[in-house]
Motif scaffolding. Sequence first.
Motif, PDB file in Angstrom:
ATOM      1  N   ARG A   1      -0.808  -6.910   6.988  1.00 28.32           N
ATOM      2  CA  ARG A   1      -2.058  -6.173   7.188  1.00 28.32           C
ATOM      3  C   ARG A   1      -2.475  -5.443   5.911  1.00 28.32           C
ATOM      4  NH1 ARG A   1       0.488  -5.143  12.213  1.00 28.32           N
ATOM      5  NH2 ARG A   1       1.204  -3.077  11.546  1.00 28.32           N
ATOM      6  N   LEU A   2      -1.516  -4.869   5.226  1.00 32.22           N
ATOM      7  CA  LEU A   2      -1.824  -4.160   3.982  1.00 32.22           C
ATOM      8  C   LEU A   2      -2.303  -5.128   2.899  1.00 32.22           C
ATOM      9  CD1 LEU A   2       1.087  -1.559   3.736  1.00 32.22           C
ATOM     10  CD2 LEU A   2      -1.346  -1.042   3.901  1.00 32.22           C
ATOM     11  N   SER A   3      -1.608  -6.261   2.775  1.00 25.86           N
ATOM     12  CA  SER A   3      -1.981  -7.211   1.722  1.00 25.86           C
ATOM     13  C   SER A   3      -3.364  -7.794   1.966  1.00 25.86           C
ATOM     14  CB  SER A   3      -0.946  -8.340   1.620  1.00 25.86           C
ATOM     15  OG  SER A   3      -0.956  -9.143   2.788  1.00 25.86           O
ATOM     16  N   SER A   4      -3.796  -7.789   3.231  1.00 30.74           N
ATOM     17  CA  SER A   4      -5.121  -8.304   3.548  1.00 30.74           C
ATOM     18  C   SER A   4      -6.228  -7.333   3.163  1.00 30.74           C
ATOM     19  CB  SER A   4      -5.216  -8.607   5.053  1.00 30.74           C
ATOM     20  OG  SER A   4      -4.280  -9.590   5.431  1.00 30.74           O
ATOM     21  N   SER A   5      -5.860  -6.052   2.988  1.00 29.32           N
ATOM     22  CA  SER A   5      -6.888  -5.043   2.719  1.00 29.32           C
ATOM     23  C   SER A   5      -6.718  -4.284   1.410  1.00 29.32           C
ATOM     24  CB  SER A   5      -6.912  -4.021   3.867  1.00 29.32           C
ATOM     25  OG  SER A   5      -5.656  -3.387   4.011  1.00 29.32           O
ATOM     26  N   VAL A   6      -5.543  -4.405   0.778  1.00 30.23           N
ATOM     27  CA  VAL A   6      -5.271  -3.672  -0.469  1.00 30.23           C
ATOM     28  C   VAL A   6      -5.087  -4.674  -1.608  1.00 30.23           C
ATOM     29  CG1 VAL A   6      -3.763  -2.017  -1.625  1.00 30.23           C
ATOM     30  CG2 VAL A   6      -4.167  -1.821   0.846  1.00 30.23           C
ATOM     31  N   PRO A   7      -6.054  -4.770  -2.528  1.00 34.42           N
ATOM     32  CA  PRO A   7      -5.970  -5.765  -3.601  1.00 34.42           C
ATOM     33  C   PRO A   7      -4.704  -5.669  -4.438  1.00 34.42           C
ATOM     34  CG  PRO A   7      -8.179  -4.842  -3.486  1.00 34.42           C
ATOM     35  CD  PRO A   7      -7.331  -4.025  -2.557  1.00 34.42           C
ATOM     36  N   ALA A   8      -4.218  -4.469  -4.712  1.00 27.41           N
ATOM     37  CA  ALA A   8      -3.025  -4.316  -5.554  1.00 27.41           C
ATOM     38  C   ALA A   8      -1.812  -4.979  -4.916  1.00 27.41           C
ATOM     39  CB  ALA A   8      -2.741  -2.834  -5.804  1.00 27.41           C
ATOM     40  N   ILE A   9      -1.681  -4.842  -3.614  1.00 22.17           N
ATOM     41  CA  ILE A   9      -0.555  -5.460  -2.922  1.00 22.17           C
ATOM     42  C   ILE A   9      -0.744  -6.968  -2.843  1.00 22.17           C
ATOM     43  CG2 ILE A   9       0.684  -5.594  -0.728  1.00 22.17           C
ATOM     44  CD1 ILE A   9      -0.027  -2.664  -0.287  1.00 22.17           C
ATOM     45  N   ARG A  10      -1.960  -7.399  -2.562  1.00 24.37           N
ATOM     46  CA  ARG A  10      -2.243  -8.830  -2.494  1.00 24.37           C
ATOM     47  C   ARG A  10      -1.946  -9.495  -3.837  1.00 24.37           C
ATOM     48  NH1 ARG A  10      -6.818  -8.402  -0.377  1.00 24.37           N
ATOM     49  NH2 ARG A  10      -8.136  -8.447  -2.223  1.00 24.37           N
ATOM     50  N   ASP A  11      -2.292  -8.856  -4.930  1.00 24.07           N
ATOM     51  CA  ASP A  11      -2.036  -9.422  -6.254  1.00 24.07           C
ATOM     52  C   ASP A  11      -0.532  -9.519  -6.534  1.00 24.07           C
ATOM     53  OD1 ASP A  11      -4.743  -9.591  -6.608  1.00 24.07           O
ATOM     54  OD2 ASP A  11      -4.889  -7.818  -7.911  1.00 24.07           O
ATOM     55  N   ARG A  12       0.218  -8.496  -6.116  1.00 27.94           N
ATOM     56  CA  ARG A  12       1.661  -8.533  -6.336  1.00 27.94           C
ATOM     57  C   ARG A  12       2.309  -9.634  -5.514  1.00 27.94           C
ATOM     58  NH1 ARG A  12       3.893  -3.665  -8.411  1.00 27.94           N
ATOM     59  NH2 ARG A  12       5.915  -4.706  -8.187  1.00 27.94           N
ATOM     60  N   GLU A  13       1.853  -9.803  -4.289  1.00 30.48           N
ATOM     61  CA  GLU A  13       2.398 -10.852  -3.444  1.00 30.48           C
ATOM     62  C   GLU A  13       2.068 -12.239  -4.007  1.00 30.48           C
ATOM     63  OE1 GLU A  13       4.077 -10.253   0.508  1.00 30.48           O
ATOM     64  OE2 GLU A  13       4.819 -10.210  -1.545  1.00 30.48           O
ATOM     65  N   THR A  14       0.852 -12.400  -4.512  1.00 36.09           N
ATOM     66  CA  THR A  14       0.464 -13.679  -5.112  1.00 36.09           C
ATOM     67  C   THR A  14       1.344 -14.001  -6.307  1.00 36.09           C
ATOM     68  OG1 THR A  14      -1.840 -13.402  -4.389  1.00 36.09           O
ATOM     69  CG2 THR A  14      -1.431 -14.951  -6.184  1.00 36.09           C
ATOM     70  N   ALA A  15       1.623 -12.994  -7.119  1.00 33.97           N
ATOM     71  CA  ALA A  15       2.488 -13.200  -8.285  1.00 33.97           C
ATOM     72  C   ALA A  15       3.905 -13.562  -7.853  1.00 33.97           C
ATOM     73  CB  ALA A  15       2.500 -11.944  -9.156  1.00 33.97           C
ATOM     74  N   SER A  16       4.380 -12.964  -6.779  1.00 39.87           N
ATOM     75  CA  SER A  16       5.740 -13.252  -6.315  1.00 39.87           C
ATOM     76  C   SER A  16       5.858 -14.694  -5.820  1.00 39.87           C
ATOM     77  CB  SER A  16       6.156 -12.273  -5.214  1.00 39.87           C
ATOM     78  OG  SER A  16       5.461 -12.536  -4.010  1.00 39.87           O
ATOM     79  N   VAL A  17       4.786 -15.229  -5.248  1.00 40.28           N
ATOM     80  CA  VAL A  17       4.805 -16.623  -4.781  1.00 40.28           C
ATOM     81  C   VAL A  17       5.127 -17.559  -5.933  1.00 40.28           C
ATOM     82  CG1 VAL A  17       3.349 -18.506  -3.930  1.00 40.28           C
ATOM     83  CG2 VAL A  17       3.278 -16.274  -2.804  1.00 40.28           C
ATOM     84  N   GLN A  18       4.547 -17.293  -7.094  1.00 39.94           N
ATOM     85  CA  GLN A  18       4.783 -18.153  -8.250  1.00 39.94           C
ATOM     86  C   GLN A  18       6.233 -18.100  -8.720  1.00 39.94           C
ATOM     87  OE1 GLN A  18       2.618 -20.434  -9.246  1.00 39.94           O
ATOM     88  NE2 GLN A  18       1.502 -19.641  -7.471  1.00 39.94           N
TER      89      GLN A  18
END
Length: 229
Positions: free
Chosen positions: A102-119
């Motif tokens: 829920r947080l990653s869907s609404s907080v860009p900073a968290i979404r960006d960190r999660e995207t980087a972790s996927v790589q």
Amino acid sequence: MPTPTRERLVAAAFELFEAQGYDATTVDDIAARAGTGRSTFFRHFRGKEEVVLPDHEALLGRLADRLAVASPGSAGTALREAAGMVLSHYLAEGGTARARYRLSSSVPAIRDRETASVQRYVRLFSQHIHGWLDQEPDGPLRAELVASSVVIAHNHVLRRWVRGETDDPRGELDDALTLALRLLRDPAAPEEPTIVITGGVDDVDDVVRRVREALAPGKNRGRPGIAPT
């Protein structure tokens, strides 16, 4: 038994994020809720974005250890187990994993960190798959495709689970990985034979039916099969 400090900080952070919002919550708020000080918080995390994320370092280390002992012949099993380890980590988190989504869907900073972790996961899988495939026809390309596909398959199932769309994430992951791992095997290689053991069955039509079932798409394809009759 007292809860480890890191776990208390994570629990406190999610409680506050849910109660008052991510932006309104400070590091001092999290530390106070966890019964620690600011300096203790920064011994465990570099910032409040990091407290939201799973311990990727530890998880990546466990995956690397599992993949390191695999061989080309056991590559599929190793990749299935590694992806399953990641899924199990999130399932064990339960509500925390859903709150993070829920947080990653609404907080860009968290979404960006999660995207980087996927790589980071893609790179880890890619490194080992290259070692297994690079000497085969189209091996380097297949290695990149398989690495990305494994991570995509896992994330697809994980998103369905955190959204409450599946009650069987492990089963769905197994099915998704069957698709993702197809290119582990050279598509140009001849199919392995399917062995049919009749066991004295006299009904030819029944034998034919069972052979057809054994050869159905997605069942025993690309590996030896035994169809008991």
